[in-house]
Write an enzyme that holds these catalytic residues in place. Structure first.
Site, PDB file in Angstrom:
ATOM      1  N   ARG A   1       0.165  -8.825  13.781  1.00  0.00           N
ATOM      2  CA  ARG A   1      -0.404  -7.908  12.791  1.00  0.00           C
ATOM      3  C   ARG A   1      -1.301  -8.652  11.804  1.00  0.00           C
ATOM      4  O   ARG A   1      -2.358  -8.174  11.431  1.00  0.00           O
ATOM      5  CB  ARG A   1       0.721  -7.175  12.053  1.00  0.00           C
TER       6      ARG A   1
ATOM      7  N   ARG B   1      -9.342   0.479   9.303  1.00  0.00           N
ATOM      8  CA  ARG B   1      -8.878  -0.874   9.599  1.00  0.00           C
ATOM      9  C   ARG B   1      -9.865  -1.645  10.458  1.00  0.00           C
ATOM     10  O   ARG B   1      -9.597  -2.786  10.813  1.00  0.00           O
ATOM     11  CB  ARG B   1      -7.564  -0.785  10.370  1.00  0.00           C
TER      12      ARG B   1
ATOM     13  N   LYS C   1       0.829  -1.211   0.000  1.00  0.00           N
ATOM     14  CA  LYS C   1       0.000   0.000   0.000  1.00  0.00           C
ATOM     15  C   LYS C   1       0.867   1.266   0.000  1.00  0.00           C
ATOM     16  O   LYS C   1       0.641   2.186  -0.771  1.00  0.00           O
ATOM     17  CB  LYS C   1      -0.927   0.031   1.233  1.00  0.00           C
TER      18      LYS C   1
ATOM     19  N   ARG D   1      11.659  -0.841  10.651  1.00  0.00           N
ATOM     20  CA  ARG D   1      10.614  -0.462  11.605  1.00  0.00           C
ATOM     21  C   ARG D   1      10.604  -1.379  12.821  1.00  0.00           C
ATOM     22  O   ARG D   1      10.862  -2.566  12.708  1.00  0.00           O
ATOM     23  CB  ARG D   1       9.247  -0.545  10.913  1.00  0.00           C
TER      24      ARG D   1
HETATM   25  P1  ADP Z   1       1.365  -2.068   7.853  1.00  0.00           P
HETATM   26  O1  ADP Z   1       0.224  -1.838   6.913  1.00  0.00           O
HETATM   27  O2  ADP Z   1       2.569  -2.616   7.169  1.00  0.00           O
HETATM   28  O3  ADP Z   1       0.983  -2.854   9.073  1.00  0.00           O
HETATM   29  P2  ADP Z   1       1.187   0.651   8.923  1.00  0.00           P
HETATM   30  O4  ADP Z   1       2.270   1.639   8.947  1.00  0.00           O
HETATM   31  O5  ADP Z   1      -0.031   0.951   8.115  1.00  0.00           O
HETATM   32  O6  ADP Z   1       1.874  -0.679   8.410  1.00  0.00           O
HETATM   33  O7  ADP Z   1       0.694   0.346  10.416  1.00  0.00           O
HETATM   34  C1  ADP Z   1       1.584   0.080  11.453  1.00  0.00           C
HETATM   35  C2  ADP Z   1       0.851   0.011  12.791  1.00  0.00           C
HETATM   36  O8  ADP Z   1       0.228   1.268  13.071  1.00  0.00           O
HETATM   37  C3  ADP Z   1      -0.296  -1.009  12.897  1.00  0.00           C
HETATM   38  O9  ADP Z   1       0.164  -2.300  13.230  1.00  0.00           O
HETATM   39  C4  ADP Z   1      -1.127  -0.382  14.018  1.00  0.00           C
HETATM   40  O10 ADP Z   1      -0.581  -0.611  15.293  1.00  0.00           O
HETATM   41  C5  ADP Z   1      -1.007   1.092  13.754  1.00  0.00           C
HETATM   42  N1  ADP Z   1      -2.098   1.578  12.871  1.00  0.00           N
HETATM   43  C6  ADP Z   1      -1.953   2.110  11.622  1.00  0.00           C
HETATM   44  N2  ADP Z   1      -3.150   2.440  11.110  1.00  0.00           N
HETATM   45  C7  ADP Z   1      -4.085   2.092  12.025  1.00  0.00           C
HETATM   46  C8  ADP Z   1      -5.504   2.161  12.087  1.00  0.00           C
HETATM   47  N3  ADP Z   1      -6.224   2.645  11.069  1.00  0.00           N
HETATM   48  N4  ADP Z   1      -6.116   1.729  13.217  1.00  0.00           N
HETATM   49  C9  ADP Z   1      -5.424   1.242  14.239  1.00  0.00           C
HETATM   50  N5  ADP Z   1      -4.095   1.132  14.245  1.00  0.00           N
HETATM   51  C10 ADP Z   1      -3.410   1.548  13.161  1.00  0.00           C
END
Ligand code: ADP
Length: 210
Positions: free
Chosen positions: A166, A88, A13, A155
């Site tokens: 995750r 999410r 993404k 990360r």
């Molecule tokens: P990835 O899609 O690779 O997991 P992201 O950077 O989108 O990476 O998300 C990393 C972390 O940030 C998630 O595991 C969560 O803890 C938090 N996070 C990101 N977006 C959301 C969301 N919309 N709701 C809740 N937690 C989120």
């Protein structure tokens, strides 16, 4: 053009969002990036988010929805935006619909990047990021020129333990959103296991016909 990029962690993404930003001149709204920035800056938001993120759990909805509402009301979202990593949960999607209604906006398309589970862990544990440019690399498939470069980092949640959590969070909380948006007639499925350029091509075909 108001787009949601949807898919499992590591589906690509962020990589595609950055390309679409260049192409259409609309901002990428990545809740993950916003949380990471807050952690780096040591803000209250960062303090709230860090332990959830490091463990691979979702940050609670009440924290997350507020930052998106604020971000979407900024002027640079007027001509469109690319949501990356939000919504999410079903609750987040319902709240997003309310926020957009207030702003007289709607989601045009939900672009689903499909990648098999087996591929995800390998992608995430090999992911590296440039601090300076935010560019996303993979140690095997798309290595940075110099892996030991100071600028390249991994990360905190890109390790095997957090990835398992995750993926479970994705299956339990996020995957049900696929049907939510399918019922609204908004989803389009893209094969996320192709080359980056081919995936972009498939996405652009859809978006250019909107
Ligand atoms: P990835 O899609 O690779 O997991 P992201 O950077 O989108 O990476 O998300 C990393 C972390 O940030 C998630 O595991 C969560 O803890 C938090 N996070 C990101 N977006 C959301 C969301 N919309 N709701 C809740 N937690 C989120």
């Amino acid at each position: 053009m108001n787009i949601i990029l949807f898919g499992a962690p590591g589906a690509g993404k962020g990589t595609q969002a950055k390309i679409l930003v260049e192409k259409y001149g609309i901002p990428q709204i990545s809740t993950g990036d916003m949380f990471r920035e807050a952690i780096t800056n040591g803000t209250e938001l960062g303090k709230k988010a860090k332990s959830f993120m490091d463990a691979g759990n979702l940050v609670p909805d009440d924290v997350t929805i507020g930052i998106v509402e604020e971000r979407l009301s900024k002027k640079d979202c007027e001509n469109g935006f690319i949501l990356d990593g939000f919504p999410r949960t079903i609750h987040q999607a319902e709240e997003l619909a309310k926020i957009l209604e207030k702003q007289n906006k709607d989601i045009d398309k939900v672009v689903v990047l499909e990648v098999r589970d087996g591929e995800i862990v390998e992608r995430i544990t090999g992911r590296r990021i440039s601090k300076k440019t935010g560019k996303i690399y993979h140690i095997k498939h798309n290595p940075p020129v110099d892996e030991n470069e100071e600028d390249i980092y991994q990360r905190d949640d890109d390790n095997e333990t957090a990835v398992v959590t995750r993926l479970a969070e994705y299956k339990n909380q996020t995957a049900p959103l696929f049907d939510y948006y399918k019922d609204l007639g908004k989803t389009v499925i893209i094969n996320g296991e192709q080359e980056v350029g081919k995936i972009t091509e498939d996405i652009l075909k859809i978006l250019n016909s909107l």
